[in-house]
Structures are given as structure tokens and as C-alpha cells.
Scaffold this active site. Structure first.
Site: not given
Length: 361
Positions: A86, A124, A244, A246
Site C-alpha cells: 500500500h 488504513y 377460513p 372472511r
């Protein structure tokens, strides 16, 4: 190793880097020509056995007429044992090149980036060096905004937050005081406005009256023992109703009191109402319910990790009413051990044929 931040500039002299063409230096169709203009350069030489000292001297010699302030080179080893370098370079003035081979060391070609966060980039590079080489002195870039300016802006923002009485007023004051930020960061200000002035919990209004279930042998007992009265310090059991469509399940459950309501997905990003008496999980398949044991088991605190938000801890301690149709019966998706746990923490009821929560006329 964690990825390097390359977003906003920390100070003056940030540049732009364009992706380097292929090794031969030829620009292929659809590929942008290489161009670099910056004061701060970040280089990575993969699988490069050259020592940091030799690499640094070669780079320094190449930049001897460019008024170079500082060079730092570190060597690290990948998990496969291969070395890579680096390099961080700081120059007095903007440096420009259109040659993708400018920083080549012998046959080793680097990844080249403009270091838009010079201090972070240098940190870094210094993170895990096996060996390193340094030249000159790193000069921290000047911050574009003075401490006095920052303090003044902070003071203005605090006054806006203290004096605004609504979302619209807050956003209007931000727009007047910080027009540029308002234009480029409107979504962030809208988020903070929603956090400062959340919508009040909506009161559910049932479309029709629901059947009184207090005398029901199973549901009525759950209402009395787990919702209306319960022993302090004892975790309450939830209620699971499968039946079920409804049949009025949702309208009945939502009319029982203040609650959190989730349909199709559990959304922990919504504002948590500490006054809620219970949670409703409606038509959500078992496999899509996160923290299901915490919810069904009425655990007092839940640590949740929303998909598009930060992990957070929310108070709970309230039971759930789980409503499903037969095709999404949770018990059919559970292991034997999960079914045993579920029966220990929830009252399970399957509607009988013709049974409904809708009162007869």
C-alpha cells in the site's frame, strides 16, 4: 482487511480518478481514458515482492520534480502468503497524469485512486504493516470549515430543533438557514423531521361490530387471563387463531385495544408504541416472522435487526394475536420441538366449521 473509505473529502485538494484501462494501456471500446488529478494518491500493488524501501525510493525519484511532501509505503501479506504494497503519496499541489503506467514498478502495476480522505487513507495503510518506509512529513489537509463556523451551524441547528413545532416548520427553517444542504440532503432532513415529529398512533376503527367472545370457552379464557388480567412477573401466552378467510378475525382482534399491527411482514422500523397492549401478526407465513419466539413468548425486551435499519432493542412483554388461514397454518411448518414450544407459549385455536367473529343479524 476492511474496505477503504473513499467518499467525501476531508479537506482541500481532493481529485478524481477514472478507472485504469487494461494492463497494456490501450483503451478498449466503452472504456474511459485514464486521468488522475489530485494532491493525494493511494496505490495498491498486489502480489508485489518489492520491499517498501525500494518501492518508496522509486516513487520518490519519479516525483522529484512534483514537490512531494510525504510518502508512506507498507507491506502486508494476504492469507495465501502473497505480499502486497500500500502506498500513500501527498503532494504540495494537484498532480495530473493521463498515463496509467505512471506508478508502475518494474512489471508491477498498481490500483490507482485519488485519496479523498487523506488521513483515513494513511491510517488504513498503517493498519497491519509487516514492514514500512516513510519519507517527509504528512500535512493534515485544511478543513474547509473553521471551528467557529461549525459551532455557529451547530447552534443554529439546535435552535431549529428546539423551536420547530411540526415537520413542515422544521423543514422550512432548515431550508431557510441551510439552503444548499437542504437541496442536496433533503431525504436526510425528512428522516430527522419524522424522528422529531412522529405520526401519533392511529386508533383503529372497526368497519362493523364484532362478536363478543368473552364467553367463548377458549378465546374468552385467553382474554381474561392473558389480556385483561395477568400475574405480574409472569410472561403471558399469545393467542393463535387459524381459520377460513372472511370470518372477521382481523376486525375482532384489532377492536380489542391499542396494538401493533403487522400484515404480510413484520416491520420493526415503525415507531414502537409503548402503550400497546398486544401485537397482531396477520397473514404472515411462519418462515417470514423474525424473532418469533420473542414475540410469541412475550419476552420483555427484544433485540431486532431491521432489514433497512440499525439493530435496536425494544421493550415488549405483551402477547401476540396470530391470525392465519388454513393454507398458512404455522404448525404445519414447524418441527416437532417447535410445535411443543409453541403450545407451551400460545393458546392454539382452530375455528370450527361455520364459526365466525361476525355477529349474526
Amino acid at each position: 482487511m476492511s474496505s477503504l473509505p473513499v467518499s467525501e473529502s476531508e479537506g482541500e485538494g481532493s481529485g478524481t480518478s477514472v478507472q485504469v484501462p487494461s494492463r497494456g494501456g490501450q483503451v478498449t471500446p466503452g472504456e474511459k481514458a485514464f486521468s488522475l488529478r489530485t494532491k493525494h494518491v493511494f496505490l495498491t500493488y498486489p502480489r508485489c515482492p518489492i520491499s517498501p524501501e525500494e518501492a518508496g525510493q522509486k516513487i520518490a525519484d519519479r516525483l522529484k520534480n512534483k514537490k512531494c511532501n510525504y510518502i508512506y509505503i507498507s507491506r502486508e501479506f494476504h492469507a495465501d502468503g502473497e505480499p502486497h504494497l500500500h502506498a500513500f503519496v501527498q503532494l504540495e499541489a494537484n498532480f495530473r497524469t493521463t498515463s496509467p503506467k505512471y506508478f508502475d514498478l518494474d512489471e508491477f502495476h498498481p490500483n490507482i485512486q485519488a485519496a479523498r480522505q487523506p488521513a483515513s487513507t494513511l491510517k488504513y495503510c498503517m493498519k497491519h504493516p509487516e514492514s514500512s518506509w516513510e519519507f517527509g512529513k504528512f500535512l493534515k489537509p485544511k478543513v474547509n470549515r473553521s471551528p467557529t463556523q461549525s459551532a455557529s451551524r451547530d447552534k443554529t441547528m439546535k435552535q431549529i430543533m428546539a423551536n420547530a413545532t411540526s415537520r413542515d416548520e422544521y423543514l422550512s427553517m432548515v431550508r431557510k438557514s441551510f439552503p444548499f444542504e437542504w437541496a442536496v440532503r433533503l431525504q436526510q432532513f425528512q428522516y430527522s423531521a419524522n424522528a422529531l415529529f412522529p405520526d401519533p398512533p392511529q386508533t383503529y376503527s372497526a368497519p362493523y361490530a364484532s362478536r363478543d367472545m368473552s364467553d367463548h370457552p377458549v378465546i374468552g379464557e385467553w382474554l381474561q387471563q392473558e389480556l385483561y388480567t395477568w400475574s405480574p412477573g409472569v410472561r403471558r401466552r399469545s393467542l393463535y387463531i387459524c381459520g377460513p378467510t372472511r370470518t372477521g378475525k382481523t376486525s375482532w382482534a384489532r377492536s380489542l385495544g391499542t396494538h401493533h399491527y403487522w400484515q404480510h411482514s413484520v416491520n420493526f422500523l415503525e415507531e414502537w408504541n409503548c402503550q400497546a397492549q398486544f401485537n397482531i401478526i396477520d397473514d404472515i407465513p411462519f418462515k417470514f416472522v423474525p424473532c418469533w419466539k420473542g414475540l410469541v413468548g412475550s419476552q420483555y425486551d427484544l433485540t431486532v435487526n431491521p432489514k433497512y435499519g440499525k439493530k435496536k432493542r425494544i421493550p415488549n412483554g405483551i402477547p401476540c394475536i396470530i391470525l392465519v388461514n388454513e393454507d398458512e397454518d404455522w404448525l404445519q411448518s414447524m418441527s416437532t420441538q417447535q410445535v411443543d414450544w409453541f403450545h407451551g407459549n400460545a393458546v392454539v385455536y382452530h375455528l370450527l366449521p361455520g364459526e365466525t367473529f361476525i355477529p349474526s343479524e
